[in-house]
Design a protein around this motif. Sequence first.
Motif, PDB file in Angstrom:
ATOM      1  N   ALA A   1      -2.878 105.491  50.768  1.00  0.00           N
ATOM      2  CA  ALA A   1      -1.830 105.234  49.779  1.00  0.00           C
ATOM      3  C   ALA A   1      -2.433 104.546  48.562  1.00  0.00           C
ATOM      4  O   ALA A   1      -3.249 103.634  48.693  1.00  0.00           O
ATOM      5  N   TYR A   2      -2.016 104.999  47.396  1.00  0.00           N
ATOM      6  CA  TYR A   2      -2.450 104.420  46.132  1.00  0.00           C
ATOM      7  C   TYR A   2      -1.221 103.878  45.413  1.00  0.00           C
ATOM      8  O   TYR A   2      -0.187 104.532  45.373  1.00  0.00           O
ATOM      9  N   PHE A   3      -1.351 102.682  44.851  1.00  0.00           N
ATOM     10  CA  PHE A   3      -0.218 101.997  44.234  1.00  0.00           C
ATOM     11  C   PHE A   3      -0.416 101.900  42.724  1.00  0.00           C
ATOM     12  O   PHE A   3      -1.477 101.474  42.261  1.00  0.00           O
ATOM     13  N   TYR A   4       0.631 102.278  41.986  1.00  0.00           N
ATOM     14  CA  TYR A   4       0.615 102.265  40.528  1.00  0.00           C
ATOM     15  C   TYR A   4       1.837 101.510  40.013  1.00  0.00           C
ATOM     16  O   TYR A   4       2.914 101.572  40.607  1.00  0.00           O
ATOM     17  N   THR A   5       1.647 100.819  38.893  1.00  0.00           N
ATOM     18  CA  THR A   5       2.761 100.146  38.238  1.00  0.00           C
ATOM     19  C   THR A   5       2.425  99.986  36.759  1.00  0.00           C
ATOM     20  O   THR A   5       1.360 100.417  36.304  1.00  0.00           O
ATOM     21  N   TYR A   6       3.330  99.363  36.027  1.00  0.00           N
ATOM     22  CA  TYR A   6       3.079  99.119  34.610  1.00  0.00           C
ATOM     23  C   TYR A   6       2.191  97.889  34.443  1.00  0.00           C
ATOM     24  O   TYR A   6       2.359  96.889  35.128  1.00  0.00           O
ATOM     25  N   LYS A   7       1.254  97.982  33.518  1.00  0.00           N
ATOM     26  CA  LYS A   7       0.438  96.830  33.143  1.00  0.00           C
ATOM     27  C   LYS A   7       1.368  95.792  32.533  1.00  0.00           C
ATOM     28  O   LYS A   7       2.340  96.137  31.862  1.00  0.00           O
ATOM     29  N   ASN A   8       1.106  94.517  32.769  1.00  0.00           N
ATOM     30  CA  ASN A   8       1.989  93.432  32.289  1.00  0.00           C
ATOM     31  C   ASN A   8       2.359  93.589  30.825  1.00  0.00           C
ATOM     32  O   ASN A   8       1.489  93.788  29.972  1.00  0.00           O
ATOM     33  N   ASN A   9       3.654  93.489  30.566  1.00  0.00           N
ATOM     34  CA  ASN A   9       4.225  93.510  29.216  1.00  0.00           C
ATOM     35  C   ASN A   9       3.904  94.780  28.427  1.00  0.00           C
ATOM     36  O   ASN A   9       3.875  94.756  27.197  1.00  0.00           O
ATOM     37  N   THR A  10       3.606  95.883  29.137  1.00  0.00           N
ATOM     38  CA  THR A  10       3.363  97.163  28.463  1.00  0.00           C
ATOM     39  C   THR A  10       4.054  98.266  29.256  1.00  0.00           C
ATOM     40  O   THR A  10       4.629  98.019  30.309  1.00  0.00           O
ATOM     41  N   LYS A  11       3.965  99.461  28.754  1.00  0.00           N
ATOM     42  CA  LYS A  11       4.459 100.639  29.476  1.00  0.00           C
ATOM     43  C   LYS A  11       3.285 101.515  29.918  1.00  0.00           C
ATOM     44  O   LYS A  11       3.428 102.697  30.161  1.00  0.00           O
ATOM     45  N   GLU A  12       2.096 100.893  30.023  1.00  0.00           N
ATOM     46  CA  GLU A  12       0.889 101.592  30.446  1.00  0.00           C
ATOM     47  C   GLU A  12       0.780 101.532  31.976  1.00  0.00           C
ATOM     48  O   GLU A  12       0.860 100.459  32.577  1.00  0.00           O
ATOM     49  N   ILE A  13       0.608 102.689  32.605  1.00  0.00           N
ATOM     50  CA  ILE A  13       0.477 102.762  34.058  1.00  0.00           C
ATOM     51  C   ILE A  13      -0.957 102.417  34.456  1.00  0.00           C
ATOM     52  O   ILE A  13      -1.915 102.867  33.821  1.00  0.00           O
ATOM     53  N   ILE A  14      -1.088 101.614  35.510  1.00  0.00           N
ATOM     54  CA  ILE A  14      -2.402 101.275  36.060  1.00  0.00           C
ATOM     55  C   ILE A  14      -2.347 101.367  37.583  1.00  0.00           C
ATOM     56  O   ILE A  14      -1.293 101.201  38.183  1.00  0.00           O
ATOM     57  N   GLN A  15      -3.495 101.636  38.180  1.00  0.00           N
ATOM     58  CA  GLN A  15      -3.595 101.608  39.643  1.00  0.00           C
ATOM     59  C   GLN A  15      -3.849 100.160  40.040  1.00  0.00           C
ATOM     60  O   GLN A  15      -4.769  99.528  39.532  1.00  0.00           O
ATOM     61  N   ILE A  16      -3.009  99.634  40.942  1.00  0.00           N
ATOM     62  CA  ILE A  16      -3.150  98.219  41.301  1.00  0.00           C
ATOM     63  C   ILE A  16      -3.751  98.005  42.684  1.00  0.00           C
ATOM     64  O   ILE A  16      -4.235  96.923  42.981  1.00  0.00           O
ATOM     65  N   ASP A  17      -3.701  99.025  43.537  1.00  0.00           N
ATOM     66  CA  ASP A  17      -4.227  98.840  44.884  1.00  0.00           C
ATOM     67  C   ASP A  17      -4.344 100.192  45.570  1.00  0.00           C
ATOM     68  O   ASP A  17      -3.799 101.191  45.105  1.00  0.00           O
ATOM     69  N   SER A  18      -5.047 100.192  46.687  1.00  0.00           N
ATOM     70  CA  SER A  18      -5.121 101.371  47.548  1.00  0.00           C
ATOM     71  C   SER A  18      -5.252 100.875  48.973  1.00  0.00           C
ATOM     72  O   SER A  18      -5.818  99.818  49.228  1.00  0.00           O
ATOM     73  N   VAL A  19      -4.689 101.642  49.898  1.00  0.00           N
ATOM     74  CA  VAL A  19      -4.689 101.242  51.296  1.00  0.00           C
ATOM     75  C   VAL A  19      -5.119 102.424  52.147  1.00  0.00           C
ATOM     76  O   VAL A  19      -4.606 103.532  52.001  1.00  0.00           O
ATOM     77  N   ASN A  20      -6.048 102.163  53.029  1.00  0.00           N
ATOM     78  CA  ASN A  20      -6.493 103.149  53.988  1.00  0.00           C
ATOM     79  C   ASN A  20      -5.657 102.912  55.243  1.00  0.00           C
ATOM     80  O   ASN A  20      -5.851 101.929  55.944  1.00  0.00           O
ATOM     81  N   GLU A  21      -4.682 103.777  55.497  1.00  0.00           N
ATOM     82  CA  GLU A  21      -3.686 103.556  56.543  1.00  0.00           C
ATOM     83  C   GLU A  21      -4.165 104.002  57.925  1.00  0.00           C
ATOM     84  O   GLU A  21      -3.825 105.064  58.405  1.00  0.00           O
ATOM     85  N   GLY A  22      -4.988 103.172  58.552  1.00  0.00           N
ATOM     86  CA  GLY A  22      -5.391 103.407  59.938  1.00  0.00           C
ATOM     87  C   GLY A  22      -6.415 104.509  60.118  1.00  0.00           C
ATOM     88  O   GLY A  22      -6.543 105.064  61.210  1.00  0.00           O
ATOM     89  N   THR A  23      -7.161 104.845  59.078  1.00  0.00           N
ATOM     90  CA  THR A  23      -8.194 105.873  59.221  1.00  0.00           C
ATOM     91  C   THR A  23      -9.493 105.328  58.658  1.00  0.00           C
ATOM     92  O   THR A  23      -9.527 104.297  57.994  1.00  0.00           O
ATOM     93  N   ASN A  24     -10.555 106.033  58.910  1.00  0.00           N
ATOM     94  CA  ASN A  24     -11.849 105.676  58.339  1.00  0.00           C
ATOM     95  C   ASN A  24     -12.148 106.535  57.126  1.00  0.00           C
ATOM     96  O   ASN A  24     -13.276 106.536  56.626  1.00  0.00           O
ATOM     97  N   GLN A  25     -11.166 107.271  56.663  1.00  0.00           N
ATOM     98  CA  GLN A  25     -11.330 108.172  55.532  1.00  0.00           C
ATOM     99  C   GLN A  25     -11.637 107.364  54.271  1.00  0.00           C
ATOM    100  O   GLN A  25     -11.041 106.327  54.017  1.00  0.00           O
ATOM    101  N   SER A  26     -12.588 107.839  53.498  1.00  0.00           N
ATOM    102  CA  SER A  26     -12.931 107.135  52.255  1.00  0.00           C
ATOM    103  C   SER A  26     -11.803 107.302  51.239  1.00  0.00           C
ATOM    104  O   SER A  26     -11.003 108.229  51.317  1.00  0.00           O
ATOM    105  N   LEU A  27     -11.749 106.371  50.316  1.00  0.00           N
ATOM    106  CA  LEU A  27     -10.718 106.395  49.266  1.00  0.00           C
ATOM    107  C   LEU A  27     -11.288 107.145  48.066  1.00  0.00           C
ATOM    108  O   LEU A  27     -12.004 106.579  47.243  1.00  0.00           O
ATOM    109  N   ASN A  28     -10.985 108.420  47.948  1.00  0.00           N
ATOM    110  CA  ASN A  28     -11.567 109.276  46.897  1.00  0.00           C
ATOM    111  C   ASN A  28     -10.904 109.114  45.546  1.00  0.00           C
ATOM    112  O   ASN A  28     -11.472 109.511  44.537  1.00  0.00           O
TER     113      ASN A  28
END
Length: 126
Positions: free
Chosen positions: A96-123
């Motif tokens: 899972a990859y998490f996106y939201t607006y950068k503080n006080n802007t309308k610019e989207i940024i990736q804030i986090d990523s989660v590897n949900e119970g697998t050893n799969q790399s985060l591509n």
Amino acid sequence: MEFQNRGIIISKKKWLVGALMVGLLIYGFQLFTLDKEKSKLKNDTISYLENKGYDEETDIKEIYIVAIVELSKDNELIHTGDYQAVVHFEDEPKNAYFYTYKNNTKEIIQIDSVNEGTNQSLNHKE
């Protein structure tokens, strides 16, 4: 019981129905505004990913909006009033990859990523 206001007599039942209707209108407006805010975040996230070269139909498995919560001093989860988009890509359905607006802007940024119970790399980590 009747209320008198500037010479107009209003029955308690009519007053209660009127107050209930006003409350429902306010609640409905809040739901509409919230849905619009979530929809805008989702659409802005899709546009952001498309600008990065991803195709919504072939690369993105699912995208949904969740509330951002924080832990209060009393160890209770409280809603911050903000939301984030959670994206699962077709080639990494368990990540899972998490996106939201950068503080006080309308610019989207990736804030986090989660590897949900697998050893799969985060591509898709930025």
